[in-house]
Write a protein that holds these residues in place. Structure first.
Motif, PDB file in Angstrom:
ATOM      1  N   MET A  39       0.914  -1.060  -0.229  1.00  0.00           N
ATOM      2  CA  MET A  39      -0.369  -0.063  -0.014  1.00  0.00           C
ATOM      3  C   MET A  39       0.683   1.518  -0.130  1.00  0.00           C
ATOM      4  N   SER A  40       0.339   2.123  -0.504  1.00  0.00           N
ATOM      5  CA  SER A  40       0.811   3.266  -0.232  1.00  0.00           C
ATOM      6  C   SER A  40       0.621   4.041   1.259  1.00  0.00           C
ATOM      7  N   LYS A  41       1.613   5.377   0.960  1.00  0.00           N
ATOM      8  CA  LYS A  41       0.992   6.293   2.574  1.00  0.00           C
ATOM      9  C   LYS A  41      -0.333   6.479   2.281  1.00  0.00           C
ATOM     10  N   SER A  42      -0.952   7.460   1.243  1.00  0.00           N
ATOM     11  CA  SER A  42      -2.563   7.359   1.414  1.00  0.00           C
ATOM     12  C   SER A  42      -3.265   6.540   1.718  1.00  0.00           C
ATOM     13  N   GLU A  43      -2.688   5.087   0.829  1.00  0.00           N
ATOM     14  CA  GLU A  43      -4.276   4.158   0.994  1.00  0.00           C
ATOM     15  C   GLU A  43      -3.502   3.318   2.753  1.00  0.00           C
ATOM     16  N   ILE A  44      -2.311   3.989   3.377  1.00  0.00           N
ATOM     17  CA  ILE A  44      -2.796   3.150   5.119  1.00  0.00           C
ATOM     18  C   ILE A  44      -3.336   3.557   5.274  1.00  0.00           C
ATOM     19  N   GLU A  45      -3.522   5.342   5.112  1.00  0.00           N
ATOM     20  CA  GLU A  45      -4.161   6.028   6.157  1.00  0.00           C
ATOM     21  C   GLU A  45      -5.953   5.559   5.929  1.00  0.00           C
ATOM     22  N   VAL A  46      -6.230   5.037   4.559  1.00  0.00           N
ATOM     23  CA  VAL A  46      -7.717   5.099   4.096  1.00  0.00           C
ATOM     24  C   VAL A  46      -7.766   3.280   4.800  1.00  0.00           C
ATOM     25  N   ALA A  47      -6.175   2.577   4.747  1.00  0.00           N
ATOM     26  CA  ALA A  47      -6.630   1.346   5.364  1.00  0.00           C
ATOM     27  C   ALA A  47      -7.097   1.104   6.976  1.00  0.00           C
ATOM     28  N   LEU A  48      -6.585   1.698   8.046  1.00  0.00           N
ATOM     29  CA  LEU A  48      -6.869   1.796   9.198  1.00  0.00           C
ATOM     30  C   LEU A  48      -8.047   2.950   9.401  1.00  0.00           C
ATOM     31  N   SER A  49      -8.288   3.513   9.070  1.00  0.00           N
ATOM     32  CA  SER A  49      -9.585   3.786   9.468  1.00  0.00           C
ATOM     33  C   SER A  49     -10.769   2.580   9.379  1.00  0.00           C
ATOM     34  N   LEU A  50     -11.759   3.529  10.537  1.00  0.00           N
ATOM     35  CA  LEU A  50     -13.022   2.201  10.500  1.00  0.00           C
ATOM     36  C   LEU A  50     -13.665   1.900   8.780  1.00  0.00           C
ATOM     37  N   PHE A  51     -14.132   1.244   8.722  1.00  0.00           N
ATOM     38  CA  PHE A  51     -14.863   0.349   7.435  1.00  0.00           C
ATOM     39  C   PHE A  51     -14.137   1.399   6.574  1.00  0.00           C
ATOM     40  N   GLY A  52     -12.783   1.541   5.827  1.00  0.00           N
ATOM     41  CA  GLY A  52     -11.909   1.647   5.692  1.00  0.00           C
ATOM     42  C   GLY A  52     -11.427   0.734   4.289  1.00  0.00           C
ATOM     43  N   GLN A  53     -11.480   0.489   3.293  1.00  0.00           N
ATOM     44  CA  GLN A  53     -10.719  -0.172   2.370  1.00  0.00           C
ATOM     45  C   GLN A  53     -10.166   0.800   1.138  1.00  0.00           C
ATOM     46  N   VAL A  54      -9.055  -0.094   1.107  1.00  0.00           N
ATOM     47  CA  VAL A  54      -8.532  -0.159  -0.232  1.00  0.00           C
ATOM     48  C   VAL A  54      -8.975  -0.885  -1.664  1.00  0.00           C
ATOM     49  N   HIS A  55      -9.039   0.084  -2.507  1.00  0.00           N
ATOM     50  CA  HIS A  55      -9.982  -0.430  -4.178  1.00  0.00           C
ATOM     51  C   HIS A  55      -8.908  -0.754  -4.883  1.00  0.00           C
ATOM     52  N   ASP A  56      -9.027  -1.946  -4.996  1.00  0.00           N
ATOM     53  CA  ASP A  56      -7.912  -1.972  -6.348  1.00  0.00           C
ATOM     54  C   ASP A  56      -8.504  -3.446  -7.340  1.00  0.00           C
ATOM     55  N   ASN A  57      -7.756  -4.040  -7.528  1.00  0.00           N
ATOM     56  CA  ASN A  57      -8.009  -5.176  -9.142  1.00  0.00           C
ATOM     57  C   ASN A  57      -8.179  -6.707  -7.859  1.00  0.00           C
ATOM     58  N   MET A  58      -7.369  -6.320  -7.170  1.00  0.00           N
ATOM     59  CA  MET A  58      -7.723  -7.569  -6.061  1.00  0.00           C
ATOM     60  C   MET A  58      -8.613  -7.512  -5.203  1.00  0.00           C
ATOM     61  N   THR A  59      -8.050  -6.197  -4.013  1.00  0.00           N
ATOM     62  CA  THR A  59      -8.635  -6.425  -2.954  1.00  0.00           C
ATOM     63  C   THR A  59     -10.836  -6.307  -3.333  1.00  0.00           C
ATOM     64  N   ARG A  60     -10.800  -5.961  -4.727  1.00  0.00           N
ATOM     65  CA  ARG A  60     -12.146  -6.052  -4.859  1.00  0.00           C
ATOM     66  C   ARG A  60     -12.423  -7.501  -4.917  1.00  0.00           C
ATOM     67  N   SER A  61     -11.811  -8.481  -5.038  1.00  0.00           N
ATOM     68  CA  SER A  61     -11.751 -10.111  -5.214  1.00  0.00           C
ATOM     69  C   SER A  61     -12.243 -10.667  -3.951  1.00  0.00           C
ATOM     70  N   HIS A  62     -11.940  -9.347  -2.674  1.00  0.00           N
ATOM     71  CA  HIS A  62     -11.979  -9.999  -1.482  1.00  0.00           C
ATOM     72  C   HIS A  62     -12.386  -9.262  -0.912  1.00  0.00           C
ATOM     73  N   LYS A  63     -13.864 -10.063   0.201  1.00  0.00           N
ATOM     74  CA  LYS A  63     -14.853  -9.757   1.280  1.00  0.00           C
ATOM     75  C   LYS A  63     -14.605  -9.246   2.648  1.00  0.00           C
ATOM     76  N   GLY A  64     -15.141  -8.488   2.949  1.00  0.00           N
ATOM     77  CA  GLY A  64     -14.047  -7.572   4.032  1.00  0.00           C
ATOM     78  C   GLY A  64     -15.411  -6.541   4.905  1.00  0.00           C
ATOM     79  N   THR A  65     -15.104  -6.215   5.847  1.00  0.00           N
ATOM     80  CA  THR A  65     -15.776  -4.500   6.372  1.00  0.00           C
ATOM     81  C   THR A  65     -14.663  -3.844   6.408  1.00  0.00           C
ATOM     82  N   GLY A  66     -13.234  -3.602   6.186  1.00  0.00           N
ATOM     83  CA  GLY A  66     -12.527  -2.805   6.399  1.00  0.00           C
ATOM     84  C   GLY A  66     -12.078  -2.695   8.193  1.00  0.00           C
ATOM     85  N   LEU A  67     -12.722  -3.146   9.007  1.00  0.00           N
ATOM     86  CA  LEU A  67     -12.561  -3.155  10.952  1.00  0.00           C
ATOM     87  C   LEU A  67     -10.622  -4.080  11.269  1.00  0.00           C
ATOM     88  N   GLY A  68     -10.672  -4.858   9.818  1.00  0.00           N
ATOM     89  CA  GLY A  68      -9.006  -5.503  10.615  1.00  0.00           C
ATOM     90  C   GLY A  68      -8.091  -4.856  11.706  1.00  0.00           C
TER      91      GLY A  68
END
Length: 511
Positions: A442-471
């Motif tokens: 992930m890039s720095k901006s994507e890390i910030e999104v991933a650390l936020s509540l329900f934040g999910q980084v969207h790209d070709n690979m992450t779209r193929s996985h289910k999740g809530t962005g709470l990990g």
């Protein structure tokens, strides 16, 4: 939302702005005061220089004259000197005394005001040295000196010029290198000094024989490097005066700012309290709702599993069996989501309880590894766990959940045939566990999104996985709850490394 975090930047901005404005005003005032003082010094020096230079011009006009050479040097005509210099020049207001000094330094003639010091006293204060130092003469070149003397506590200005021939009249050849000198003197009294001050808006300009202990003053250079005295005055300070004039308006402005800030703090306090109550109500609602949903969902999953086992009857049709499997997997996925929401809700509502005890981090890492081993094997990932011995003071259940979340993300976002490693070691007051993968990164901006509540980084690979962005948000909150440390380093296309630290067993995290 922290009230302190909300208002601190505002107070800091206001304080910095006020301090910067005050510093700018003080700096501008000091520069203005310095410029005014410099101008006053130049005016004083110029005015005082003008006094003795006027004498120099006048005495040079009388010395640069064939008649002066003839009647002073050649014949030493005292009658001519007295009538031409003594009577006529003494009638000029700026001249208070006339001297004629021979080439050997003796006085040939003197005529001066009765209230002046004796001629010898004036000559002995350095005037003789000035005259003797004049020369050698050059034809058709005037030789003039001027300056100040301090004589018996009085300031005396002088102008001295060696007599010279202009060449207009035929005179005998003069072979001497030195010729007599004419000296005009002027008594610069208190009235003259006061007039200089008034004419140039200088407050309390006075002459002093000794250097003042403080305040603004200027040295008056005397003959032969002797101090002729000092001029002291009260320096104008327009910058400082401006600051004094601004004190009352500034205080009024500060009172207005203080009133505005007080009102802002009150409103911000109420807003933060309302937001905190709303947030707790939301978290309590989510926790209650999640709990209510989880109970029937466990029943759905359990009954689906019983039907799949065909304990109470055979399930006909391959499609029915596949549908049962899908129902079970979907239910389990939904249950994991609800569990995450329930955990985050409890954390937000400050209802999450921990039970700290002595924990072996190697056992926790191995248990977490077993939970993701099947998923890693399906993607042909190389999962390695290498943790050194150590004891930590932590909640084993939460600690295991942290590692499961990190390993789940690592396995989920690492392409097939990749690598996931878990390493643990003691570092300072903490036992650190690093989960590193060779995934998408992930890039720095994507890390910030991933650390936020329900934040999910969207790209070709992450779209193929289910999740809530709470990990990752759960991980950061759990680690904070356990008084641990958290660090994440990631590079797109290279991988991600997450390091969490847990307090050692012999360290009290609350000290």
């Amino acid at each position: 939302m922290s009230f302190r975090r909300l208002v601190a930047p505002v107070f800091l901005a206001v304080a910095v702005s006020i301090a910067a404005f005050m510093a700018l005003v003080v700096f501008a005032a000091s520069r203005q005061d310095a410029a005014s003082l410099d101008a006053e010094n130049q005016v004083v020096a110029q005015e005082m220089r003008a006094i003795h230079e006027a004498l120099a011009v006048l005495v040079e006009d009388n010395a640069w004259w064939d008649a002066s050479v003839e009647n002073i040097h050649i014949t030493e005509n005292i009658a001519w000197i007295d009538s031409t210099l003594g009577e006529s020049v003494m009638g000029i207001s700026q001249v208070d005394g006339v001297f004629v000094i021979r080439t050997d330094g003796t006085m040939a003639y003197a005529n001066f005001a009765t209230d002046l010091p004796a001629p010898h006293a004036i000559l002995d204060e350095g005037l003789i040295e000035v005259v003797r130092a004049m020369g050698p003469r050059e034809n058709l070149v005037p030789l003039t000196r001027s300056g100040y003397l301090q004589v018996e506590g009085r300031l005396i200005a002088f102008g001295a010029s060696m007599v010279q021939a202009t060449g207009a009249n035929k005179l005998p050849d003069i072979d001497l290198e030195r010729l007599p000198a004419i000296v005009f003197i002027s008594d610069v009294g208190a009235d003259d000094i006061e007039a200089v001050g008034k004419n140039n808006a200088l407050r309390a300009l006075t002459y002093q024989t000794e250097a003042p202990a403080g305040g603004t003053f200027q040295l008056i250079p005397g003959a032969n490097d002797r101090a002729a005295g000092y001029l002291a005055w009260t320096a104008a300070a327009p910058g400082s005066e401006m600051i004094r004039y601004l004190i009352v308006p500034a205080l009024i402005l500060l009172m207005i700012v203080a009133a505005a800030m007080t009102r802002f703090v009150r409103r911000a306090s109420r807003l933060v309290e309302e937001l905190a109550r709303a947030n707790k109500a939301k978290s309590a609602f989510l926790a209650s709702t999640s709990h209510e949903i989880r109970t029937p969902l466990n029943s759905i999953i359990g009954f689906t599993e019983l039907i799949s086992l065909e304990l109470y009857g055979k399930v006909e049709g391959q499609k029915n069996k596949e549908y049962l499997q899908l129902i079970r997997e979907s239910g389990e996925h939904l249950l994991s989501i609800i569990n995450d929401i329930l955990d985050i809700s409890k954390l937000e509502a400050e209802r999450f309880e921990i039970y700290a005890e002595r924990v072996d981090p190697r056992e926790v890492a191995r248990a977490a590894g077993k939970m993701v081993a099947t998923a890693a094997k399906e993607k042909d990932l190389n999962l390695e766990i290498d943790c050194l011995p150590g004891d930590v003071l932590s909640d084993e259940r939460i600690m295991r959940q942290v590692l499961i979340n990190l390993l789940s993300n690592a396995v989920k976002f690492t392409p097939p045939h990749g690598k996931v490693t878990v390493t643990g070691k003691i570092k300072g007051r903490f036992y650190t566990i690093a989960v590193e993968d060779s995934g998408i990164g992930m890039s720095k901006s994507e890390i910030e999104v991933a650390l936020s509540l329900f934040g999910q980084v969207h790209d070709n690979m992450t779209r193929s996985h289910k999740g809530t962005g709470l990990g990752l948000p759960l991980v950061t909150r759990f680690v904070d709850l356990l008084d641990g440390t958290f660090d994440i380093q990631s590079t797109p296309g290279v991988g991600t490394k997450v390091t969490v630290g847990f307090p050692l067993y012999d360290h009290d995290p609350h000290v």
